[in-house]
Enzyme design. Sequence first.
Site, PDB file in Angstrom:
ATOM      1  N   LYS A 188      -0.486  -3.725   2.549  1.00 36.09           N
ATOM      2  CA  LYS A 188       0.085  -5.077   2.556  1.00 36.09           C
ATOM      3  C   LYS A 188       1.585  -5.034   2.280  1.00 36.09           C
ATOM      4  O   LYS A 188       2.021  -4.415   1.319  1.00 36.09           O
ATOM      5  CB  LYS A 188      -0.621  -5.907   1.486  1.00 36.09           C
ATOM      6  CG  LYS A 188      -0.021  -7.286   1.258  1.00 36.09           C
ATOM      7  CD  LYS A 188      -0.920  -8.097   0.368  1.00 36.09           C
ATOM      8  CE  LYS A 188      -0.249  -9.361  -0.112  1.00 36.09           C
ATOM      9  NZ  LYS A 188      -1.178 -10.220  -0.858  1.00 36.09           N
ATOM     10  N   HIS A 246       4.143  -8.121   2.883  1.00 32.85           N
ATOM     11  CA  HIS A 246       4.400  -9.440   2.290  1.00 32.85           C
ATOM     12  C   HIS A 246       5.848  -9.678   1.865  1.00 32.85           C
ATOM     13  O   HIS A 246       6.116 -10.367   0.871  1.00 32.85           O
ATOM     14  CB  HIS A 246       3.442  -9.721   1.115  1.00 32.85           C
ATOM     15  CG  HIS A 246       3.036 -11.169   1.085  1.00 32.85           C
ATOM     16  ND1 HIS A 246       2.126 -11.693   0.211  1.00 32.85           N
ATOM     17  CD2 HIS A 246       3.463 -12.208   1.855  1.00 32.85           C
ATOM     18  CE1 HIS A 246       1.999 -12.989   0.428  1.00 32.85           C
ATOM     19  NE2 HIS A 246       2.796 -13.316   1.422  1.00 32.85           N
ATOM     20  N   SER A 280      -0.944 -11.591   3.153  1.00 31.59           N
ATOM     21  CA  SER A 280      -2.250 -11.699   2.471  1.00 31.59           C
ATOM     22  C   SER A 280      -3.397 -11.835   3.471  1.00 31.59           C
ATOM     23  O   SER A 280      -3.242 -12.426   4.542  1.00 31.59           O
ATOM     24  CB  SER A 280      -2.252 -12.881   1.510  1.00 31.59           C
ATOM     25  OG  SER A 280      -1.332 -12.650   0.481  1.00 31.59           O
ATOM     26  N   CYS A 296       2.379 -12.306  -5.327  1.00 30.87           N
ATOM     27  CA  CYS A 296       2.680 -11.133  -4.485  1.00 30.87           C
ATOM     28  C   CYS A 296       4.135 -10.940  -4.048  1.00 30.87           C
ATOM     29  O   CYS A 296       4.745  -9.916  -4.363  1.00 30.87           O
ATOM     30  CB  CYS A 296       1.837 -11.197  -3.217  1.00 30.87           C
ATOM     31  SG  CYS A 296       0.066 -11.160  -3.527  1.00 30.87           S
ATOM     32  N   LYS A 340      -3.216 -14.154 -12.926  1.00 32.22           N
ATOM     33  CA  LYS A 340      -2.390 -14.422 -11.750  1.00 32.22           C
ATOM     34  C   LYS A 340      -1.945 -15.888 -11.707  1.00 32.22           C
ATOM     35  O   LYS A 340      -2.751 -16.782 -11.953  1.00 32.22           O
ATOM     36  CB  LYS A 340      -3.199 -14.112 -10.485  1.00 32.22           C
ATOM     37  CG  LYS A 340      -2.431 -14.399  -9.209  1.00 32.22           C
ATOM     38  CD  LYS A 340      -3.234 -14.126  -7.963  1.00 32.22           C
ATOM     39  CE  LYS A 340      -2.347 -14.386  -6.738  1.00 32.22           C
ATOM     40  NZ  LYS A 340      -3.039 -14.132  -5.464  1.00 32.22           N
ATOM     41  N   HIS A 371      -7.517  -8.764  -3.391  1.00 34.62           N
ATOM     42  CA  HIS A 371      -7.094 -10.142  -3.108  1.00 34.62           C
ATOM     43  C   HIS A 371      -8.204 -10.874  -2.351  1.00 34.62           C
ATOM     44  O   HIS A 371      -8.868 -10.284  -1.503  1.00 34.62           O
ATOM     45  CB  HIS A 371      -5.815 -10.098  -2.264  1.00 34.62           C
ATOM     46  CG  HIS A 371      -5.151 -11.433  -2.068  1.00 34.62           C
ATOM     47  ND1 HIS A 371      -5.640 -12.371  -1.182  1.00 34.62           N
ATOM     48  CD2 HIS A 371      -4.048 -11.971  -2.640  1.00 34.62           C
ATOM     49  CE1 HIS A 371      -4.846 -13.437  -1.214  1.00 34.62           C
ATOM     50  NE2 HIS A 371      -3.876 -13.227  -2.097  1.00 34.62           N
ATOM     51  N   ASP A 411       0.143  -5.526  -8.370  1.00 34.86           N
ATOM     52  CA  ASP A 411       1.331  -6.340  -8.033  1.00 34.86           C
ATOM     53  C   ASP A 411       1.481  -7.563  -8.925  1.00 34.86           C
ATOM     54  O   ASP A 411       2.556  -8.129  -9.038  1.00 34.86           O
ATOM     55  CB  ASP A 411       1.291  -6.774  -6.562  1.00 34.86           C
ATOM     56  CG  ASP A 411       0.214  -7.821  -6.280  1.00 34.86           C
ATOM     57  OD1 ASP A 411      -0.850  -7.802  -6.939  1.00 34.86           O
ATOM     58  OD2 ASP A 411       0.446  -8.663  -5.395  1.00 34.86           O
ATOM     59  N   ASN A 412       0.373  -7.977  -9.540  1.00 34.96           N
ATOM     60  CA  ASN A 412       0.423  -9.103 -10.490  1.00 34.96           C
ATOM     61  C   ASN A 412      -0.887  -9.109 -11.251  1.00 34.96           C
ATOM     62  O   ASN A 412      -1.790  -8.322 -10.950  1.00 34.96           O
ATOM     63  CB  ASN A 412       0.670 -10.457  -9.783  1.00 34.96           C
ATOM     64  CG  ASN A 412      -0.259 -10.740  -8.620  1.00 34.96           C
ATOM     65  OD1 ASN A 412       0.149 -10.717  -7.458  1.00 34.96           O
ATOM     66  ND2 ASN A 412      -1.529 -10.994  -8.907  1.00 34.96           N
ATOM     67  N   ASP A 437      -3.600  -5.153  -5.120  1.00 39.84           N
ATOM     68  CA  ASP A 437      -3.312  -6.584  -5.037  1.00 39.84           C
ATOM     69  C   ASP A 437      -4.197  -7.406  -5.972  1.00 39.84           C
ATOM     70  O   ASP A 437      -5.407  -7.508  -5.759  1.00 39.84           O
ATOM     71  CB  ASP A 437      -3.491  -7.062  -3.591  1.00 39.84           C
ATOM     72  CG  ASP A 437      -2.805  -8.387  -3.342  1.00 39.84           C
ATOM     73  OD1 ASP A 437      -2.279  -8.988  -4.299  1.00 39.84           O
ATOM     74  OD2 ASP A 437      -2.797  -8.837  -2.183  1.00 39.84           O
ATOM     75  N   ASP A 438      -3.577  -7.972  -6.993  1.00 39.21           N
ATOM     76  CA  ASP A 438      -4.273  -8.899  -7.917  1.00 39.21           C
ATOM     77  C   ASP A 438      -5.239  -8.215  -8.888  1.00 39.21           C
ATOM     78  O   ASP A 438      -6.072  -8.890  -9.503  1.00 39.21           O
ATOM     79  CB  ASP A 438      -5.063  -9.998  -7.170  1.00 39.21           C
ATOM     80  CG  ASP A 438      -4.185 -10.985  -6.432  1.00 39.21           C
ATOM     81  OD1 ASP A 438      -2.942 -10.802  -6.424  1.00 39.21           O
ATOM     82  OD2 ASP A 438      -4.730 -11.947  -5.858  1.00 39.21           O
ATOM     83  N   ARG A 448       6.622  -7.752  -5.149  1.00 38.44           N
ATOM     84  CA  ARG A 448       6.867  -6.649  -4.216  1.00 38.44           C
ATOM     85  C   ARG A 448       8.359  -6.471  -3.942  1.00 38.44           C
ATOM     86  O   ARG A 448       8.846  -5.345  -3.760  1.00 38.44           O
ATOM     87  CB  ARG A 448       6.096  -6.912  -2.907  1.00 38.44           C
ATOM     88  CG  ARG A 448       4.618  -6.663  -3.087  1.00 38.44           C
ATOM     89  CD  ARG A 448       3.727  -7.464  -2.167  1.00 38.44           C
ATOM     90  NE  ARG A 448       2.396  -7.513  -2.769  1.00 38.44           N
ATOM     91  CZ  ARG A 448       1.422  -6.645  -2.517  1.00 38.44           C
ATOM     92  NH1 ARG A 448       1.592  -5.708  -1.617  1.00 38.44           N
ATOM     93  NH2 ARG A 448       0.274  -6.737  -3.150  1.00 38.44           N
TER      94      ARG A 448
END
Length: 461
Positions: free
Chosen positions: A128, A130, A153, A69, A288, A218, A270-271, A29-30, A73
């Site tokens: 996660k 989301h 998150s 996110c 991001k 994250h 994811d980003n 994540d991130d 996803r």
Amino acid sequence: MRALTVMAAILMAATAAGQVPNFVVIFVDDLGYADIGPFGSTLHRTPNLDRMASQGRKLTSFYVTAPVCTPSRASLLTGSYPRRVGLDESEKGQWVLFPGNQEGLSSDEVTLAEVLRGAGYRTACIGKWHLGDQAPFLPTRHGFETYFGIPYSNDMGHDSRREPYRYPPLPLLRMERVVEEEPDQRLITKRYTEEAVRFIEASKDEPFFLYLAHTMPHWPQYASERFAGKSSNGPWGDSVEEIDWSTGEILSALQRLDIDERTLVIFTSDNGGATRHGASNAPLRGGKGTTWEGGYRVCFLARWPGRVPAGSSTNEMALSVDILPTFAALAGASVPEDRVIDGKDIAPLLLDADPPPGPHVAFYYYFMSHLTGVRSGRWKLHVARMGGRYPNYRANPIAELYDLHADIGESRDVAEQYPQVVERLQALAEAARLDLGDGLRKGQHTRPPGLVDAATTLTRN
Ligand code: MG
């Protein structure tokens, strides 16, 4: 019926011969493009990922479909652009889904987990989610046999450091039950990892798909005692180094169980990296939440000993929507044919000694509902820049052209020198607007998100 029986027999034979690979997707994540050694980090110690890269292939032009996110996803799991599946923004006009939203991943979508489960795979989602916290949207309703994790998150609970609390205590779910509230986030990467290794051990004799979607790094970042305070980049670096450790545990388990030669492991984000919290996306611009490369282009490693050429790399463009059709092809499963799936089979990009050109003529940068750019070959045209703040985001039309091969950092607008390229990319953008829509303009081939009549929040009961 007979065809099905024949298919099942072929599948069983292929499985027995070990020809159908297991799949592990580690979705961080991130994480920034340059947050790990193989992509240039000198700040974070990532020996396991360094080894993974030396045993596999790096994709240096791999894109997710959104700089945040939820929409990203949605694409990984459906093989489709977020706007295609109605998850480009939340019903409230926000970037992502929030606890208690009525919206989520539609049960009409066919997810990657469902595709593989239909082909006889064991499936697990850890981490996660989301994609909606209402019961019909949970992983267990979307093809995952098991789920363990924080469903959105980690700042959407009581650790937002913003009182009064807007959301219920952060839930930790097993299957569909809240088993803890406000779990100790210092232990979350460790617990996910132990759970992942247990699933691999229990599934070693069958084909399996493990979707390990880390909660970290994250914001707010945490790491267990072994990693907290140990990196040279604060809590961000600590949590990244723990994710490296976690990846090492997964790879070790595959080796120990003697299944690593029939397991494809993907590691990506994811980003783009959240630079204000310590991420690096160098040499990309932005991160991001932006429409620069740093928002969408993410680090990507693939490892499958004996199949993915060791220590190799390709700069051919590939997209997160490609994972579903690629895994389907490798598993002998079929991709839904009654709807538009944006992804393409990129197995040759992962496996061939000399990778062919990427299969996509264009990649579309959407920011919420707005088309903001298009990449084709070496060129990226920005068609809109986002301005304002929630809830009044606007897309201001622009025409800025960058040559990503010569100028990966998007520093020199060359639109005036290449009017024909601008025209060609504008035509591609217009085709996307027709197909997927843009802002209030509706696309011709979009599908609605899932909706419940009345939403509840996830709490322990
Ligand atoms: Mg993210």
